[in-house]
Design an enzyme around this catalytic site. Structure first.
Site, PDB file in Angstrom:
ATOM      1  N   SER A  33     -10.930  -0.963   3.937  1.00 26.71           N
ATOM      2  CA  SER A  33     -10.133  -1.085   5.165  1.00 26.71           C
ATOM      3  C   SER A  33      -9.547   0.269   5.536  1.00 26.71           C
ATOM      4  O   SER A  33      -8.918   0.924   4.713  1.00 26.71           O
ATOM      5  CB  SER A  33      -9.008  -2.092   4.965  1.00 26.71           C
ATOM      6  OG  SER A  33      -9.553  -3.381   4.826  1.00 26.71           O
ATOM      7  N   ARG A  70       0.813  -1.238   0.000  1.00 28.22           N
ATOM      8  CA  ARG A  70       0.000   0.000   0.000  1.00 28.22           C
ATOM      9  C   ARG A  70       0.837   1.275   0.000  1.00 28.22           C
ATOM     10  O   ARG A  70       0.438   2.304   0.540  1.00 28.22           O
ATOM     11  CB  ARG A  70      -0.956   0.041   1.203  1.00 28.22           C
ATOM     12  CG  ARG A  70      -1.923  -1.094   1.272  1.00 28.22           C
ATOM     13  CD  ARG A  70      -2.927  -1.115   0.125  1.00 28.22           C
ATOM     14  NE  ARG A  70      -3.759  -2.286   0.269  1.00 28.22           N
ATOM     15  CZ  ARG A  70      -3.463  -3.487  -0.255  1.00 28.22           C
ATOM     16  NH1 ARG A  70      -2.387  -3.648  -1.010  1.00 28.22           N
ATOM     17  NH2 ARG A  70      -4.276  -4.502  -0.071  1.00 28.22           N
ATOM     18  N   GLU A 129      -4.715   3.455   6.224  1.00 27.15           N
ATOM     19  CA  GLU A 129      -4.553   3.245   4.779  1.00 27.15           C
ATOM     20  C   GLU A 129      -5.243   4.383   4.040  1.00 27.15           C
ATOM     21  O   GLU A 129      -4.804   4.829   2.987  1.00 27.15           O
ATOM     22  CB  GLU A 129      -5.186   1.899   4.413  1.00 27.15           C
ATOM     23  CG  GLU A 129      -5.098   1.559   2.939  1.00 27.15           C
ATOM     24  CD  GLU A 129      -5.582   0.142   2.647  1.00 27.15           C
ATOM     25  OE1 GLU A 129      -5.397  -0.764   3.493  1.00 27.15           O
ATOM     26  OE2 GLU A 129      -6.152  -0.068   1.567  1.00 27.15           O
TER      27      GLU A 129
HETATM   28  C1  LIG Z   1     -15.821  -1.292  -0.259  1.00 22.39           C
HETATM   29  C2  LIG Z   1     -14.357  -1.004  -0.525  1.00 22.39           C
HETATM   30  C3  LIG Z   1     -13.456  -2.057  -0.656  1.00 22.39           C
HETATM   31  C4  LIG Z   1     -12.107  -1.810  -0.890  1.00 22.39           C
HETATM   32  N1  LIG Z   1     -11.253  -2.868  -1.041  1.00 22.39           N
HETATM   33  C5  LIG Z   1      -9.940  -2.635  -1.306  1.00 22.39           C
HETATM   34  C6  LIG Z   1      -9.025  -3.723  -1.496  1.00 22.39           C
HETATM   35  O1  LIG Z   1      -9.376  -4.891  -1.456  1.00 22.39           O
HETATM   36  N2  LIG Z   1      -7.729  -3.424  -1.734  1.00 22.39           N
HETATM   37  C7  LIG Z   1      -7.285  -2.144  -1.801  1.00 22.39           C
HETATM   38  O2  LIG Z   1      -6.080  -1.947  -2.045  1.00 22.39           O
HETATM   39  N3  LIG Z   1      -8.118  -1.103  -1.625  1.00 22.39           N
HETATM   40  C8  LIG Z   1      -9.429  -1.309  -1.390  1.00 22.39           C
HETATM   41  N4  LIG Z   1     -10.275  -0.244  -1.215  1.00 22.39           N
HETATM   42  C9  LIG Z   1      -9.740   1.129  -1.217  1.00 22.39           C
HETATM   43  C10 LIG Z   1      -9.732   1.825  -2.597  1.00 22.39           C
HETATM   44  O3  LIG Z   1     -10.704   1.290  -3.466  1.00 22.39           O
HETATM   45  C11 LIG Z   1      -8.336   1.753  -3.257  1.00 22.39           C
HETATM   46  O4  LIG Z   1      -7.349   2.356  -2.454  1.00 22.39           O
HETATM   47  C12 LIG Z   1      -8.332   2.415  -4.635  1.00 22.39           C
HETATM   48  O5  LIG Z   1      -7.110   2.138  -5.271  1.00 22.39           O
HETATM   49  C13 LIG Z   1      -8.536   3.935  -4.590  1.00 22.39           C
HETATM   50  O6  LIG Z   1      -8.788   4.393  -5.919  1.00 22.39           O
HETATM   51  P1  LIG Z   1      -9.620   5.727  -6.166  1.00 22.39           P
HETATM   52  O7  LIG Z   1      -9.669   5.981  -7.616  1.00 22.39           O
HETATM   53  O8  LIG Z   1     -10.916   5.664  -5.473  1.00 22.39           O
HETATM   54  O9  LIG Z   1      -8.642   6.760  -5.456  1.00 22.39           O
HETATM   55  P2  LIG Z   1      -9.049   8.023  -4.560  1.00 22.39           P
HETATM   56  O10 LIG Z   1      -9.693   7.551  -3.297  1.00 22.39           O
HETATM   57  O11 LIG Z   1      -9.789   9.001  -5.381  1.00 22.39           O
HETATM   58  O12 LIG Z   1      -7.598   8.564  -4.211  1.00 22.39           O
HETATM   59  C14 LIG Z   1      -6.730   7.808  -3.375  1.00 22.39           C
HETATM   60  C15 LIG Z   1      -5.329   8.446  -3.412  1.00 22.39           C
HETATM   61  O13 LIG Z   1      -4.798   8.308  -4.726  1.00 22.39           O
HETATM   62  C16 LIG Z   1      -4.470   9.596  -5.261  1.00 22.39           C
HETATM   63  N5  LIG Z   1      -4.725   9.555  -6.696  1.00 22.39           N
HETATM   64  C17 LIG Z   1      -5.898   9.271  -7.323  1.00 22.39           C
HETATM   65  N6  LIG Z   1      -5.731   9.309  -8.649  1.00 22.39           N
HETATM   66  C18 LIG Z   1      -4.427   9.614  -8.873  1.00 22.39           C
HETATM   67  C19 LIG Z   1      -3.631   9.797 -10.040  1.00 22.39           C
HETATM   68  N7  LIG Z   1      -4.162   9.657 -11.276  1.00 22.39           N
HETATM   69  N8  LIG Z   1      -2.317  10.115  -9.898  1.00 22.39           N
HETATM   70  C20 LIG Z   1      -1.765  10.250  -8.670  1.00 22.39           C
HETATM   71  N9  LIG Z   1      -2.472  10.099  -7.520  1.00 22.39           N
HETATM   72  C21 LIG Z   1      -3.790   9.772  -7.624  1.00 22.39           C
HETATM   73  C22 LIG Z   1      -5.357  10.580  -4.521  1.00 22.39           C
HETATM   74  O14 LIG Z   1      -4.820  11.883  -4.521  1.00 22.39           O
HETATM   75  C23 LIG Z   1      -5.368   9.950  -3.130  1.00 22.39           C
HETATM   76  O15 LIG Z   1      -4.199  10.284  -2.417  1.00 22.39           O
HETATM   77  C24 LIG Z   1     -11.643  -0.473  -0.987  1.00 22.39           C
HETATM   78  C25 LIG Z   1     -12.550   0.598  -0.873  1.00 22.39           C
HETATM   79  C26 LIG Z   1     -13.899   0.342  -0.646  1.00 22.39           C
HETATM   80  C27 LIG Z   1     -14.856   1.495  -0.555  1.00 22.39           C
END
Ligand SMILES: Cc1cc2nc3c(=O)[nH]c(=O)nc-3n(C[C@H](O)[C@H](O)[C@H](O)COP(=O)(O)OP(=O)(O)OC[C@H]3O[C@@H](n4cnc5c(N)ncnc54)[C@H](O)[C@@H]3O)c2cc1C
Length: 298
Positions: free
Chosen positions: A220, A171, A290
């Protein structure tokens, strides 16, 4: 203070956009400026004209973001709905832009006959967010499959960097430069092994049975400490069902904190702090969040 925007972007930039519309926890105050680019040259032009002192925050699907109630000063760049290209390149290579939802990437890779991309189906975010977080599920992890990334800098200049310039761990990703963001990645997958696909389906079912999917959460909240599970520690500290305001520790999975409908970001942040302090006191373990916390308090 009203931030100035170049005239050609005036009508497309949303001002005081509630970030609760863009986060899976459904909380977060207003962003000063909220911009969804048309493509990378549109974004490059926007960034080149945005005064250097205006801070930037990038958002994909907001599934790992806690935006505080006072909102975000400066400009938010939203990749979801932008950067949607997804192509097959060489035999086992994929070119995927950062706004593509991970679930779409997983489905398309499956249709192309690639294996090991199934884990993306468990991540409800964009590829950009998965790159930033080194998101993983079912034993798979984003950066294991990255070969190169296209990035954009604060001045709007773009470049391609090989995977060797990044150090990914659980992560976390160490970046070669500050103030660079992901536009796209080239990923490589092996061909599908049918036995593994079956395993992933079973794991997905298990996840449905053990996690409060479909509720307002960010997945998480804490990373797992070495050799243990954050959920086990939180549950053993007696915190399941503990609440502050509209925020509650899930009864189904103790590492999930839910917004039951009326939570503020303050409720969520206070509950995160309470869980951390209690686990520290009871088990002597410091949990590491996280979830990324951004923005201003009210
Ligand atoms: C129900 C649920 C289950 C989940 N299960 C998992 C799992 O199994 N494993 C896991 O790893 N995560 C899980 N997550 C967390 C999440 O989905 C991941 O961390 C995912 O990768 C975040 O992507 P996002 O587009 O929503 O990012 P955001 O939440 O929009 O952003 C997260 C971070 O990434 C940065 N960011 C976003 N886009 C970019 C870009 N293009 N360039 C640089 N930085 C950027 C943002 O500034 C921020 O710091 C879960 C979340 C939920 C709600």
């Amino acid at each position: 203070m009203t931030l100035a925007v170049a005239p050609e972007f005036q009508l497309r930039v949303r001002r005081d956009e509630p970030m609760s519309r863009h986060t899976s926890w459904r909380v977060g105050g207003p962003a000063d400026l909220f911009f969804t680019p048309r493509d990378r040259s549109d974004l490059a032009a926007f960034l080149a004209k945005l005064p250097r002192e205006v801070p930037l925050t990038w958002v994909g699907l907001g599934s790992n973001l806690l935006v505080r109630d006072g909102g975000i000063r400066g400009a938010v760049i939203c990749t979801h709905g932008a950067f949607t290209q997804l192509d097959r390149r060489a035999q086992q290579r994929v070119y995927c832009e950062s706004g593509v939802p991970c679930t779409r990437l997983a489905r398309q890779c499956s249709a192309w006959g690639f294996g090991q991309a199934e884990f993306f189906s468990g991540i409800p975010g964009t590829l950009g967010g998965a790159l930033a977080m080194n998101a993983g599920a079912y034993g798979g992890e984003t950066w294991r499959y990255v070969r190169s990334v296209d990035v954009i800098a604060r001045d709007g200049s773009c470049r391609t960097r090989p995977v060797t310039e990044y150090q990914a761990s659980y992560r976390h990703v160490a970046m070669p430069a500050n103030d660079e963001w992901f536009l796209a990645a080239e990923l490589e997958f092996p061909l599908r092994d049918p036995a593994v696909s079956g395993t992933v389906r079973a794991l997905a079912q298990r996840r449905k049975d053990t996690q409060p999917l479909g509720e307002w959460s960010c997945g998480s909240v804490f990373t797992n400490p070495p050799g243990d599970h954050a959920a086990r520690l939180i549950e053993a500290a007696g915190l399941k069902g503990f609440r502050i305001g509209g925020a509650v520790v899930s009864e189904k999975h103790a590492n999930f904190i839910l917004n039951e409908g009326s939570a503020t970001a303050r409720d969520l942040e206070q509950l995160i702090a309470h869980v951390r302090a209690t686990v520290q006191r009871v088990h002597g373990v410091t949990l590491v969040p996280e979830v990324r916390v951004v923005g201003e308090t009210l």
